[in-house]
Motif scaffolding. Structure first.
Motif, short mmCIF file in Angstrom:
data_model
loop_
_atom_site.label_atom_id
_atom_site.label_comp_id
_atom_site.label_asym_id
_atom_site.label_seq_id
_atom_site.Cartn_x
_atom_site.Cartn_y
_atom_site.Cartn_z
N PRO A 1 0.75 -1.23 0.00
CA PRO A 1 0.06 -0.01 -0.06
C PRO A 1 0.80 1.26 0.02
CG PRO A 1 0.07 -1.19 2.23
CD PRO A 1 0.74 -2.09 1.21
N TYR A 2 0.33 2.35 -0.76
CA TYR A 2 1.16 3.41 -0.78
C TYR A 2 1.60 4.06 0.37
CZ TYR A 2 2.47 8.28 -2.66
OH TYR A 2 3.27 9.22 -2.94
N ARG A 3 0.70 4.13 1.54
CA ARG A 3 1.12 4.41 2.96
C ARG A 3 2.07 3.82 3.45
NH1 ARG A 3 0.61 8.89 5.63
NH2 ARG A 3 -1.54 9.19 4.30
N ALA A 4 2.46 2.54 3.08
CA ALA A 4 3.44 1.74 3.73
C ALA A 4 4.71 2.42 3.27
CB ALA A 4 3.65 0.11 3.28
N THR A 5 4.95 2.81 2.14
CA THR A 5 6.14 3.84 1.88
C THR A 5 6.45 4.78 2.61
OG1 THR A 5 5.15 5.05 0.07
CG2 THR A 5 5.91 2.88 -0.61
N ILE A 6 5.42 5.61 3.07
CA ILE A 6 5.62 6.68 3.98
C ILE A 6 6.09 6.19 5.56
CG2 ILE A 6 4.36 8.77 5.19
CD1 ILE A 6 2.56 8.69 2.72
N ASP A 7 5.39 5.30 5.91
CA ASP A 7 5.76 4.53 7.17
C ASP A 7 7.13 4.17 7.15
OD1 ASP A 7 3.04 5.18 7.82
OD2 ASP A 7 2.39 3.28 7.50
N TRP A 8 7.49 3.46 6.12
CA TRP A 8 8.92 2.89 6.13
C TRP A 8 9.91 4.10 6.25
CZ3 TRP A 8 13.13 3.84 3.05
CH2 TRP A 8 14.32 3.32 3.05
N LEU A 9 9.94 5.18 5.62
CA LEU A 9 10.52 6.32 6.05
C LEU A 9 10.60 6.99 7.31
CD1 LEU A 9 12.95 8.13 4.25
CD2 LEU A 9 11.25 9.91 4.57
N VAL A 10 9.56 7.09 7.95
CA VAL A 10 9.30 7.44 9.36
C VAL A 10 10.05 6.50 10.24
CG1 VAL A 10 7.68 7.77 11.16
CG2 VAL A 10 7.16 8.46 8.98
N ASP A 11 9.87 5.21 9.98
CA ASP A 11 10.83 4.17 10.75
C ASP A 11 12.27 4.25 10.64
OD1 ASP A 11 11.03 2.20 12.47
OD2 ASP A 11 11.01 0.44 10.83
N ALA A 12 12.52 4.35 9.14
CA ALA A 12 13.92 4.32 8.78
C ALA A 12 15.05 5.56 9.22
CB ALA A 12 14.35 4.07 7.30
N ILE A 13 14.19 6.66 9.10
CA ILE A 13 14.88 7.99 9.65
C ILE A 13 14.24 8.47 10.77
CG2 ILE A 13 15.65 10.25 8.96
CD1 ILE A 13 16.71 8.09 7.18
N PRO A 14 14.63 8.09 12.11
CA PRO A 14 13.91 8.51 13.23
C PRO A 14 14.20 10.16 13.56
CG PRO A 14 15.24 6.40 13.66
CD PRO A 14 15.70 7.15 12.53
N ASP A 15 15.00 10.70 13.17
CA ASP A 15 15.24 12.12 13.31
C ASP A 15 14.29 13.08 12.55
OD1 ASP A 15 16.48 15.06 12.47
OD2 ASP A 15 17.65 14.22 14.14
N ALA A 16 13.25 13.47 13.09
CA ALA A 16 12.22 14.37 12.42
C ALA A 16 12.70 15.39 11.92
CB ALA A 16 11.04 14.86 13.63
N THR A 17 13.64 16.12 12.17
CA THR A 17 14.14 17.38 11.03
C THR A 17 14.92 16.92 10.13
OG1 THR A 17 14.50 18.65 13.28
CG2 THR A 17 15.61 19.47 11.24
N ALA A 18 15.65 15.88 10.24
CA ALA A 18 16.10 15.30 8.73
C ALA A 18 15.14 14.56 7.83
CB ALA A 18 17.35 14.26 9.07
N ARG A 19 14.04 13.83 8.42
CA ARG A 19 13.04 13.15 7.85
C ARG A 19 12.28 14.23 7.12
NH1 ARG A 19 11.11 10.30 11.86
NH2 ARG A 19 9.06 11.73 11.99
N ALA A 20 11.95 15.53 7.52
CA ALA A 20 11.13 16.67 6.85
C ALA A 20 11.86 16.94 5.57
CB ALA A 20 10.74 17.82 7.97
N LYS A 21 13.13 17.03 5.68
CA LYS A 21 13.72 17.69 4.49
C LYS A 21 13.88 16.60 3.54
CE LYS A 21 17.29 20.84 6.20
NZ LYS A 21 18.68 21.29 6.28
#
Length: 267
Positions: free
Chosen positions: A233-253
């Motif tokens: 599911p498309y949403r899983a690709t978003i969730d994957w990055l959230v899990d892979a990159i815990p740093d919220a600031t880096a993840r937002a970039k």
């Protein structure tokens, strides 16, 4: 730009009536239109997307052009070229939202020779127009093509985490070549296609963040997952990055800001 701003840096659009090349790697028997893409983005809170040219349709860039013209504020695209392209053609394509060229080399029995004049002249034209080259190769082939691209001065965007060798991962020669290219300052990597690498994908993503920083990384879904339809599911690709990159600031970039600069000139 809010932290929630997101750009999907690798999607495909196509229809069943588009001409396939001879002996394509994949031959989808369904359509994924630009209207379906926009609906998928809206359903998942994604603001913009970049269409990656796909090898089954060769240099038939016509439908990508139609998509870019239909949604000029939200979409950018890459093209495949089978022959030299004059600057005047590239300039017209730029006005319609094309920003890069894809090298569809994966699965070929032998890599094309990109040191020829025709290739080098095209890469230099792309560099002049601030386009990027998007190599579609296995990680082990990156050392064979990155030096030529670097010498031409063109921006380079490598997809699917660099596709490192599954056994050696971040210690593979392909990944080391990718690191060297990143250090030279004109190479970006898509944190996409994690499902292609299996369990090591998150480790690779975190190592890329460590060596490249968030300003050289963009997120992408690989939607509609050609060859793996219905598995993710498309949403899983978003969730994957959230899990892979815990740093919220880096993840937002990675989710938005870096891609906004790379593909949309910061607009």
């Amino acid at each position: 730009m809010p932290d929630s701003f997101k750009i999907d840096a690798h999607v495909h659009v196509f229809t069943t009536d588009m001409p396939l090349i001879d002996n394509p790697r994949h031959a989808p028997n369904y359509s994924f239109t630009h209207q379906q893409l926009i609906a998928t983005l809206d359903e998942n809170g994604i603001d913009r997307a970049v269409i990656a040219a796909a090898s089954p349709w060769g240099d038939y860039n016509d439908y990508t052009l139609a998509a870019l013209r239909a949604y000029p504020q939200r979409l950018r695209g890459t093209a495949i070229f089978k022959r030299p392209v004059e600057r005047i053609v590239l300039e017209a394509m730029s006005r319609d939202g094309f920003v890069g060229m894809r090298l569809p080399f994966i699965g070929l029995p032998k890599l094309p020779d990109i040191t020829t004049f025709d290739y080098r002249a095209l890469f230099c034209r792309l560099a002049d127009l601030d386009w990027h080259v998007h190599p579609h190769v296995e990680g082990d082939d990156l050392p064979k093509i990155l030096p030529t691209l670097e010498a031409c001065g063109v921006k380079i965007v490598v997809d699917h985490l660099g596709r490192p060798d599954p056994k050696s991962g971040v210690n593979s020669e392909g990944f080391r070549a990718l690191r060297r290219s990143i250090d030279k300052g004109r190479t970006w990597v898509k944190l996409s296609g994690g499902y292609r690498l299996g369990p090591q994908a998150k480790q690779v993503a975190r190592e890329l963040l460590r060596v490249a920083g968030p300003d050289r990384l963009v997120w992408a879904s690989d939607c509609p997952f050609v060859g793996h339809e219905g598995q993710f599911p498309y949403r899983a690709t978003i969730d994957w990055l959230v899990d892979a990159i815990p740093d919220a600031t880096a993840r937002a970039k990675i989710f938005g800001a870096t891609a906004r600069e790379l593909y949309f000139n910061g607009e």
